[in-house]
Design a protein around this motif. Structure first.
Motif, PDB file in Angstrom:
ATOM      1  N   GLU A 137       0.830  -1.205   0.000  1.00  0.00           N
ATOM      2  CA  GLU A 137       0.000   0.000   0.000  1.00  0.00           C
ATOM      3  C   GLU A 137       0.863   1.253   0.000  1.00  0.00           C
ATOM      4  O   GLU A 137       0.478   2.286  -0.566  1.00  0.00           O
ATOM      5  N   VAL A 138       2.035   1.162   0.636  1.00  0.00           N
ATOM      6  CA  VAL A 138       2.964   2.294   0.617  1.00  0.00           C
ATOM      7  C   VAL A 138       3.350   2.611  -0.824  1.00  0.00           C
ATOM      8  O   VAL A 138       3.313   3.759  -1.261  1.00  0.00           O
ATOM      9  N   LEU A 139       3.705   1.566  -1.578  1.00  0.00           N
ATOM     10  CA  LEU A 139       4.066   1.774  -2.979  1.00  0.00           C
ATOM     11  C   LEU A 139       2.873   2.244  -3.800  1.00  0.00           C
ATOM     12  O   LEU A 139       3.006   3.095  -4.687  1.00  0.00           O
ATOM     13  N   ALA A 140       1.689   1.693  -3.504  1.00  0.00           N
ATOM     14  CA  ALA A 140       0.496   2.077  -4.253  1.00  0.00           C
ATOM     15  C   ALA A 140       0.133   3.540  -4.028  1.00  0.00           C
ATOM     16  O   ALA A 140      -0.225   4.260  -4.960  1.00  0.00           O
ATOM     17  N   VAL A 141       0.226   4.007  -2.779  1.00  0.00           N
ATOM     18  CA  VAL A 141      -0.080   5.405  -2.468  1.00  0.00           C
ATOM     19  C   VAL A 141       0.941   6.328  -3.121  1.00  0.00           C
ATOM     20  O   VAL A 141       0.607   7.398  -3.638  1.00  0.00           O
ATOM     21  N   GLU A 142       2.205   5.891  -3.131  1.00  0.00           N
ATOM     22  CA  GLU A 142       3.242   6.698  -3.769  1.00  0.00           C
ATOM     23  C   GLU A 142       2.986   6.836  -5.273  1.00  0.00           C
ATOM     24  O   GLU A 142       3.375   7.832  -5.894  1.00  0.00           O
ATOM     25  N   ALA A 143       2.323   5.830  -5.865  1.00  0.00           N
ATOM     26  CA  ALA A 143       2.016   5.893  -7.292  1.00  0.00           C
ATOM     27  C   ALA A 143       1.078   7.046  -7.610  1.00  0.00           C
ATOM     28  O   ALA A 143       1.048   7.548  -8.730  1.00  0.00           O
ATOM     29  N   GLU A 144       0.302   7.455  -6.612  1.00  0.00           N
ATOM     30  CA  GLU A 144      -0.628   8.562  -6.794  1.00  0.00           C
ATOM     31  C   GLU A 144       0.025   9.907  -6.521  1.00  0.00           C
ATOM     32  O   GLU A 144      -0.630  10.951  -6.574  1.00  0.00           O
ATOM     33  N   GLY A 145       1.310   9.878  -6.213  1.00  0.00           N
ATOM     34  CA  GLY A 145       2.049  11.125  -6.011  1.00  0.00           C
ATOM     35  C   GLY A 145       1.914  11.724  -4.627  1.00  0.00           C
ATOM     36  O   GLY A 145       2.309  12.877  -4.407  1.00  0.00           O
ATOM     37  N   GLU A 146       1.380  10.976  -3.683  1.00  0.00           N
ATOM     38  CA  GLU A 146       1.214  11.490  -2.326  1.00  0.00           C
ATOM     39  C   GLU A 146       2.507  11.316  -1.523  1.00  0.00           C
ATOM     40  O   GLU A 146       3.201  10.318  -1.660  1.00  0.00           O
ATOM     41  N   GLU A 147       2.787  12.299  -0.683  1.00  0.00           N
ATOM     42  CA  GLU A 147       3.933  12.207   0.213  1.00  0.00           C
ATOM     43  C   GLU A 147       3.482  11.551   1.511  1.00  0.00           C
ATOM     44  O   GLU A 147       2.440  11.903   2.066  1.00  0.00           O
ATOM     45  N   LEU A 148       4.272  10.620   1.962  1.00  0.00           N
ATOM     46  CA  LEU A 148       3.915   9.865   3.156  1.00  0.00           C
ATOM     47  C   LEU A 148       4.837  10.198   4.306  1.00  0.00           C
ATOM     48  O   LEU A 148       6.028  10.433   4.119  1.00  0.00           O
ATOM     49  N   ASP A 149       4.266  10.216   5.487  1.00  0.00           N
ATOM     50  CA  ASP A 149       5.042  10.452   6.703  1.00  0.00           C
ATOM     51  C   ASP A 149       5.318   9.100   7.347  1.00  0.00           C
ATOM     52  O   ASP A 149       4.451   8.514   7.981  1.00  0.00           O
ATOM     53  N   GLY A 150       6.517   8.596   7.132  1.00  0.00           N
ATOM     54  CA  GLY A 150       6.839   7.272   7.640  1.00  0.00           C
ATOM     55  C   GLY A 150       8.134   7.252   8.422  1.00  0.00           C
ATOM     56  O   GLY A 150       8.745   8.289   8.687  1.00  0.00           O
ATOM     57  N   THR A 151       8.545   6.072   8.784  1.00  0.00           N
ATOM     58  CA  THR A 151       9.771   5.886   9.552  1.00  0.00           C
ATOM     59  C   THR A 151      10.556   4.716   8.964  1.00  0.00           C
ATOM     60  O   THR A 151      10.045   3.966   8.122  1.00  0.00           O
ATOM     61  N   GLU A 152      11.774   4.563   9.433  1.00  0.00           N
ATOM     62  CA  GLU A 152      12.575   3.418   9.002  1.00  0.00           C
ATOM     63  C   GLU A 152      12.247   2.227   9.882  1.00  0.00           C
ATOM     64  O   GLU A 152      11.974   2.367  11.072  1.00  0.00           O
ATOM     65  N   SER A 153      12.240   1.064   9.287  1.00  0.00           N
ATOM     66  CA  SER A 153      11.942  -0.165  10.012  1.00  0.00           C
ATOM     67  C   SER A 153      12.952  -1.230   9.607  1.00  0.00           C
ATOM     68  O   SER A 153      13.234  -1.409   8.421  1.00  0.00           O
ATOM     69  N   SER A 154      13.497  -1.931  10.582  1.00  0.00           N
ATOM     70  CA  SER A 154      14.505  -2.952  10.322  1.00  0.00           C
ATOM     71  C   SER A 154      13.863  -4.325  10.203  1.00  0.00           C
ATOM     72  O   SER A 154      12.936  -4.665  10.937  1.00  0.00           O
ATOM     73  N   TYR A 155      14.342  -5.110   9.230  1.00  0.00           N
ATOM     74  CA  TYR A 155      13.878  -6.490   9.064  1.00  0.00           C
ATOM     75  C   TYR A 155      15.112  -7.391   9.103  1.00  0.00           C
ATOM     76  O   TYR A 155      15.329  -8.241   8.237  1.00  0.00           O
ATOM     77  N   GLY A 156      15.909  -7.174  10.128  1.00  0.00           N
ATOM     78  CA  GLY A 156      17.225  -7.782  10.194  1.00  0.00           C
ATOM     79  C   GLY A 156      17.281  -9.253  10.515  1.00  0.00           C
ATOM     80  O   GLY A 156      18.346  -9.866  10.420  1.00  0.00           O
ATOM     81  N   ARG A 157      16.160  -9.851  10.877  1.00  0.00           N
ATOM     82  CA  ARG A 157      16.236 -11.272  11.230  1.00  0.00           C
ATOM     83  C   ARG A 157      16.393 -12.185  10.015  1.00  0.00           C
ATOM     84  O   ARG A 157      16.642 -13.376  10.157  1.00  0.00           O
TER      85      ARG A 157
END
Length: 414
Positions: free
Chosen positions: A102-122
């Motif tokens: 959904e993050v990628l889908a919303v970005e396709a519409e040109g909207e700026e998102l307020d997000g954070t970094e998330s680790s998937y280190g496992r």
């Protein structure tokens, strides 16, 4: 024995070091072209959604755009950490309340998102070794075509080698088992790529070196230990058991001795794969905890307990529920396979032909139960993600069909 243990230890240390340094290298690649091509993937995610079905109403044809989105967001991430930390943290941009697709889908519409970094280190995220370089020159849609072409080429090569090495009896059972994996879905989801491709590369290696595997069974141990490490490195916990079960079926059929010897070799091969898989995966948690400020070990152990259905405050599922749900994903295919097996047995009985069990490798049937043992151990993950974990039942299909083929082709000589 001590020599082989020492050799395996050296191989393991070398693979961990090489795997980590390789990730460090790909994290040094310029991020600009990668971000541009990932942005183009947003349109596909917007149209398809997280888990589109290739055939309406058939969940076994579902793609995993959600996990692919995680892979793409991880590949395009540009952080402030050193590349040595980034290779272990594997951060990505996330938005609270939105799935990665959904993050990628919303970005396709040109909207700026307020997000954070998330680790998937496992996870090791070894797929970045080819996804990042590919994203520098290809977009997501083009990479799908590339992935499909590679898998098709390997399938053709394996079938060619079966014929060239006079192992034609494997052609039909292997092809039926491969079709069970749903090749169309395999080519359209990046996360399905490692398990299927590593499995076929194994067949290529084994078929080219059959005599070496036959003369020196210790090669099996090295083979499956290395493969266990590789699948833990590249895979996202999809259907990794495929890399053990499918090649092991072939080796058991083509290298029959005695039931005792074969059963012992089967157990050693499984143990080698399991040790390689667990050790390689665990090494990421230890490295990440030692070289970053994140306690990956605690996070990973918590997830392992959850996936095996042993975590508290989570919905628990039984092994039987996991097994039945995976069988149900493509029950017609499995029913047809079992029908062929018993049909051949019935034919032999009606023709009054003795079934000489000494002429076939009984131990190959041990391979057929491997998927069910996996579902029992990893019941939570298998229950939740049955729409792709069902694919390890291809091992059972291959084992049953090659067993039936051997019975049908061989007659007892009195």
């Amino acid at each position: 024995m001590l020599k082989h243990i020492r050799n395996i230890l050296f191989i393991f240390i070398g693979m961990v070091a090489a795997g980590y340094l390789a990730l460090v290298c790909v994290y040094t690649l310029p991020i600009g072209p990668i971000q541009k091509n990932v942005a183009e993937a947003a349109n596909i995610m917007q149209m398809d959604g997280s888990h589109p079905e290739l055939v309406y109403g058939h969940q076994d044809t579902m793609l995993d755009n959600l996990t692919d989105s995680i892979m793409l967001l991880t590949a395009r991430y540009e952080g402030t950490e050193s590349v040595f930390e980034e290779a272990l943290l594997n951060n990505r941009f996330t938005v609270n309340g939105l799935m990665d697709s959904e993050v990628l889908a919303v970005e396709a519409e040109g909207e700026e998102l307020d997000g954070t970094e998330s680790s998937y280190g496992r996870y090791w995220h070894g797929y970045l070794l080819y996804v990042k370089p590919l994203l520098m020159v290809l977009n997501y849609g083009q990479i799908r075509y590339f992935v499909g072409a590679v898998q098709f080429a390997l399938l053709v090569l394996v079938l060619y080698l079966f014929v060239k090495t006079n192992k034609e009896k494997h052609v039909l059972p292997f092809t039926v088992a491969y079709l069970f994996l749903n090749p169309a879905a395999l080519s359209l989801s990046l996360q399905y790529f490692p398990a299927s491709v590593i499995t076929m590369i194994e067949f290529v290696v084994i078929l080219i070196n059959q005599e070496k595997y036959k003369i020196n069974p210790i090669r099996w141990i090295y083979h499956f230990f290395i493969v266990g490490c590789l699948i833990a490195y590249f895979d996202f916990l999809t259907f990794p058991l495929l890399t053990l079960g499918m090649p092991l079926v072939f080796l058991m059929v083509e290298n029959q001795k005695t039931i005792k010897r074969d059963s012992l070799l089967f157990a050693k091969s499984c143990a080698a794969w399991g040790i390689g898989y667990a050790s390689m995966w665990g090494s990421k948690w230890i490295l990440g905890s030692l070289l970053t400020k994140k306690n990956m070990l605690a996070d990973a152990i918590g997830q392992v307990l959850f996936r095996v259905g042993a975590a508290e405050n989570e919905v628990k599922t039984s092994a039987i529920e996991a097994i039945m749900r995976n069988i149900g994903a493509n029950k017609l295919y499995l029913l047809l396979t079992i029908s062929v097996f018993f049909g051949i047995i019935l034919y032999k009985i009606l023709k009054k032909e003795n079934i000489n069990l000494k002429s076939v490798n009984i131990s190959v049937l041990l391979c057929a139960i491997l998927p069910f043992l996996w579902y029992m151990v990893v019941s939570n993950h298998s229950y939740i993600h049955y729409w792709f974990t069902y694919r390890i039942l291809a091992i059972s299909i291959y084992a049953i069909l090659i067993f039936a083929t051997t019975i049908f082709c061989k007659r007892e000589r009195g």
